[in-house]
Design an enzyme around this catalytic site. Sequence first.
Site, PDB file in Angstrom:
ATOM      1  N   LYS A 152       0.850  -1.190   0.000  1.00 53.56           N
ATOM      2  CA  LYS A 152       0.000   0.000   0.000  1.00 53.56           C
ATOM      3  C   LYS A 152       0.887   1.241   0.000  1.00 53.56           C
ATOM      4  O   LYS A 152       1.899   1.295   0.708  1.00 53.56           O
ATOM      5  CB  LYS A 152      -0.975   0.014   1.182  1.00 53.56           C
ATOM      6  CG  LYS A 152      -0.349  -0.162   2.540  1.00 53.56           C
ATOM      7  CD  LYS A 152      -1.431  -0.283   3.609  1.00 53.56           C
ATOM      8  CE  LYS A 152      -0.835  -0.534   4.983  1.00 53.56           C
ATOM      9  NZ  LYS A 152       0.137  -1.643   5.053  1.00 53.56           N
ATOM     10  N   CYS A 261      -5.691   2.354  -7.335  1.00 50.24           N
ATOM     11  CA  CYS A 261      -5.998   0.914  -7.406  1.00 50.24           C
ATOM     12  C   CYS A 261      -7.474   0.577  -7.213  1.00 50.24           C
ATOM     13  O   CYS A 261      -8.088  -0.011  -8.105  1.00 50.24           O
ATOM     14  CB  CYS A 261      -5.156   0.157  -6.390  1.00 50.24           C
ATOM     15  SG  CYS A 261      -3.415   0.160  -6.822  1.00 50.24           S
ATOM     16  N   LYS A 322      -4.500   9.694   0.357  1.00 47.12           N
ATOM     17  CA  LYS A 322      -4.374   9.273   1.754  1.00 47.12           C
ATOM     18  C   LYS A 322      -3.046   9.814   2.274  1.00 47.12           C
ATOM     19  O   LYS A 322      -2.204  10.266   1.480  1.00 47.12           O
ATOM     20  CB  LYS A 322      -4.461   7.757   1.884  1.00 47.12           C
ATOM     21  CG  LYS A 322      -3.322   7.009   1.230  1.00 47.12           C
ATOM     22  CD  LYS A 322      -3.474   5.533   1.520  1.00 47.12           C
ATOM     23  CE  LYS A 322      -2.275   4.769   0.998  1.00 47.12           C
ATOM     24  NZ  LYS A 322      -2.326   3.365   1.317  1.00 47.12           N
TER      25      LYS A 322
HETATM   26  N1  LIG Z   1       0.307   1.822  -6.913  1.00 51.11           N
HETATM   27  C1  LIG Z   1      -0.035   0.870  -6.069  1.00 51.11           C
HETATM   28  O1  LIG Z   1      -0.245   1.105  -4.882  1.00 51.11           O
HETATM   29  C2  LIG Z   1      -0.174  -0.546  -6.549  1.00 51.11           C
HETATM   30  C3  LIG Z   1      -0.230  -1.585  -5.620  1.00 51.11           C
HETATM   31  C4  LIG Z   1      -0.350  -2.893  -6.082  1.00 51.11           C
HETATM   32  C5  LIG Z   1      -0.433  -3.164  -7.447  1.00 51.11           C
HETATM   33  N2  LIG Z   1      -0.402  -2.113  -8.330  1.00 51.11           N
HETATM   34  C6  LIG Z   1      -0.457  -2.444  -9.759  1.00 51.11           C
HETATM   35  O2  LIG Z   1       0.864  -2.382 -10.291  1.00 51.11           O
HETATM   36  C7  LIG Z   1       0.845  -1.890 -11.640  1.00 51.11           C
HETATM   37  C8  LIG Z   1       1.730  -0.650 -11.747  1.00 51.11           C
HETATM   38  O3  LIG Z   1       1.140   0.357 -10.939  1.00 51.11           O
HETATM   39  P1  LIG Z   1       1.939   1.702 -10.598  1.00 51.11           P
HETATM   40  O4  LIG Z   1       1.103   2.443  -9.629  1.00 51.11           O
HETATM   41  O5  LIG Z   1       3.351   1.387 -10.279  1.00 51.11           O
HETATM   42  O6  LIG Z   1       1.882   2.427 -12.042  1.00 51.11           O
HETATM   43  P2  LIG Z   1       2.678   3.725 -12.512  1.00 51.11           P
HETATM   44  O7  LIG Z   1       1.824   4.388 -13.505  1.00 51.11           O
HETATM   45  O8  LIG Z   1       3.155   4.500 -11.322  1.00 51.11           O
HETATM   46  O9  LIG Z   1       3.985   3.135 -13.234  1.00 51.11           O
HETATM   47  C9  LIG Z   1       3.958   2.416 -14.418  1.00 51.11           C
HETATM   48  C10 LIG Z   1       5.262   2.682 -15.165  1.00 51.11           C
HETATM   49  O10 LIG Z   1       5.372   1.798 -16.280  1.00 51.11           O
HETATM   50  C11 LIG Z   1       6.052   2.487 -17.306  1.00 51.11           C
HETATM   51  N3  LIG Z   1       5.848   1.775 -18.585  1.00 51.11           N
HETATM   52  C12 LIG Z   1       4.730   1.664 -19.343  1.00 51.11           C
HETATM   53  N4  LIG Z   1       4.955   0.896 -20.428  1.00 51.11           N
HETATM   54  C13 LIG Z   1       6.254   0.477 -20.349  1.00 51.11           C
HETATM   55  C14 LIG Z   1       7.088  -0.357 -21.160  1.00 51.11           C
HETATM   56  N5  LIG Z   1       6.623  -0.950 -22.271  1.00 51.11           N
HETATM   57  N6  LIG Z   1       8.364  -0.548 -20.793  1.00 51.11           N
HETATM   58  C15 LIG Z   1       8.846   0.034 -19.675  1.00 51.11           C
HETATM   59  N7  LIG Z   1       8.115   0.828 -18.869  1.00 51.11           N
HETATM   60  C16 LIG Z   1       6.829   1.047 -19.189  1.00 51.11           C
HETATM   61  C17 LIG Z   1       5.443   3.877 -17.252  1.00 51.11           C
HETATM   62  O11 LIG Z   1       6.255   4.834 -17.905  1.00 51.11           O
HETATM   63  C18 LIG Z   1       5.367   4.088 -15.725  1.00 51.11           C
HETATM   64  O12 LIG Z   1       6.527   4.719 -15.233  1.00 51.11           O
HETATM   65  C19 LIG Z   1      -0.629  -1.648 -11.962  1.00 51.11           C
HETATM   66  O13 LIG Z   1      -1.156  -2.796 -12.582  1.00 51.11           O
HETATM   67  C20 LIG Z   1      -1.260  -1.459 -10.596  1.00 51.11           C
HETATM   68  O14 LIG Z   1      -2.633  -1.792 -10.587  1.00 51.11           O
HETATM   69  C21 LIG Z   1      -0.261  -0.835  -7.919  1.00 51.11           C
END
Ligand SMILES: NC(=O)c1ccc[n+]([C@@H]2O[C@H](COP(=O)([O-])OP(=O)(O)OC[C@H]3O[C@@H](n4cnc5c(N)ncnc54)[C@H](O)[C@@H]3O)[C@@H](O)[C@H]2O)c1
Length: 460
Positions: A152, A261, A322
């Site tokens: 989280k 999320c 949050k």
């Molecule tokens: N943020 C959270 O708290 C959280 C928690 C658990 C799971 N998730 C899941 O994890 C995943 C990522 O979430 P996030 O919050 O880190 O997203 P984010 O948007 O912060 O980061 C994603 C990154 O991926 C990069 N990207 C996109 N296409 C790419 C490619 N082909 N090659 C290399 N880099 C690439 C983007 O430039 C970006 O920096 C999502 O599926 C989300 O649902 C997020």
Amino acid sequence: MEVTVIGTGYVGLVVGSCLAEGGNRVTCVDIDVDKIARLNSGEISIYEPGLDRLVSHNLASGRLRFTTDVGEGVRTADAIFIAVGTPPGEDGSANLAFVLEAARTIGDHIRPNTVVIMKSTVPVGTSEMVRSEIASRTDTPFYVCSNPEFLKEGDAVGDFMYPDRVVCGVDADETRSRMEEIYEPFVRSGNPFIFMDIASAEMTKYAANSMLATRISFMNQIAELCERTGADVEMVRRGIGSDKRIGPSFLYAGTGYGGSCFPKDIQALMQTADDFGVDLKVLRAVHESNDRQKTVLIRKIQSRFGDDLSGMHFSVWGLAFKPETDDMRAAPSLTVINALLESGATVCAHDPVAMNVAREFHLKNTIDYGKDEYETLIGSDGLIITTEWLQYRRPDWSVVSKHMARKIIFDGRNIFDPLRMEALGFEYYSIGRYQVGSIGQRARSDINDGSSNSSRSNGG
Ligand SMILES: NC(=O)c1ccc[n+]([C@@H]2O[C@H](COP(=O)([O-])OP(=O)(O)OC[C@H]3O[C@@H](n4cnc5c(N)ncnc54)[C@H](O)[C@@H]3O)[C@@H](O)[C@H]2O)c1
């Protein structure tokens, strides 16, 4: 082990630096050139407690590096985590374009026996799609597994380092032992490694977020009923949270869930259910209730002042969805601020860490920002609390009273005691509790739906 993390956002950066701390050599790759340049110069792209120390320490030791060359990252890896975004598509389903693009690059550069690990939150069946996409571009043998992330924001490093459990969907012994090796430093204190099939692992992540969102929406509905009946949702929360079968987490009434999320994952699971002809009635109600709850503060404000807020000025404490994060994606603060602006009011806001993100992306020049929380109060017709940062919990009330034009507070996080607010001479509206009304009396609330007080003018 040589580990590559594709996607260096919230999840990728935390996963990459924690795995480096755990002794692996980690390459974090991203297509965002600016983000990688900043990370290479030691600048962390997000606010996450403890992450800056972890990144700088592992960069200096040579165990962590950042690059935009995805292909090069893939060629050197024994294990590749896919941690790219899965934003909602137009119909609410998870947009898998970034995941499949990453899979294609992996297919072009993968070396034999690499394990490809799905870290992004993806619908059931996506890991198999990734397998096919890679296989369509190479004859090299490789493995695929699903390892959803439960961290989280605000406590992400701790969550990764000391997970409640690690869920892993596998279909080969080799994958299982590679995952055990990667996670060995993080499961030493007996927290379980739960192995299962790939589809169940993918579903587990959505089910977990849906359950947590359900608890929040349930409590928000109970809060509305508390206001009507004269009960206090904080008492009810303590009363039920102490039941071992229920537990205390995620029972806080407020302004609805936000962040990157819950909203998207709930919509994506509903879309999956639609695709398979299953009617997830409970989840639909959770989603609809949350949409309504996001407007709870503006309904209370307009009920107090009328729909037209022209000429009025409001202070907002808290912009992030949050505390302990600067993430403003789907933040409740955005709903209330945009509604205030649409109704003709002006806004001055403060947040300990999210003001730059607000200025750059979400709110730009539409509002003013205070150098501290007190500055936002000068000439204010009402203070609105949208994020329960610790520093807002014990304000200097003499300064608050001196700065505000009218001593009125709309508290979306229930951080103050209504009786104390009454004693301090404030009108105080919170969620699911007695409202300290404009005539200085505690009363059951009928201010929630705008029916009783809507005849009041802006002047109050
Ligand atoms: N943020 C959270 O708290 C959280 C928690 C658990 C799971 N998730 C899941 O994890 C995943 C990522 O979430 P996030 O919050 O880190 O997203 P984010 O948007 O912060 O980061 C994603 C990154 O991926 C990069 N990207 C996109 N296409 C790419 C490619 N082909 N090659 C290399 N880099 C690439 C983007 O430039 C970006 O920096 C999502 O599926 C989300 O649902 C997020």
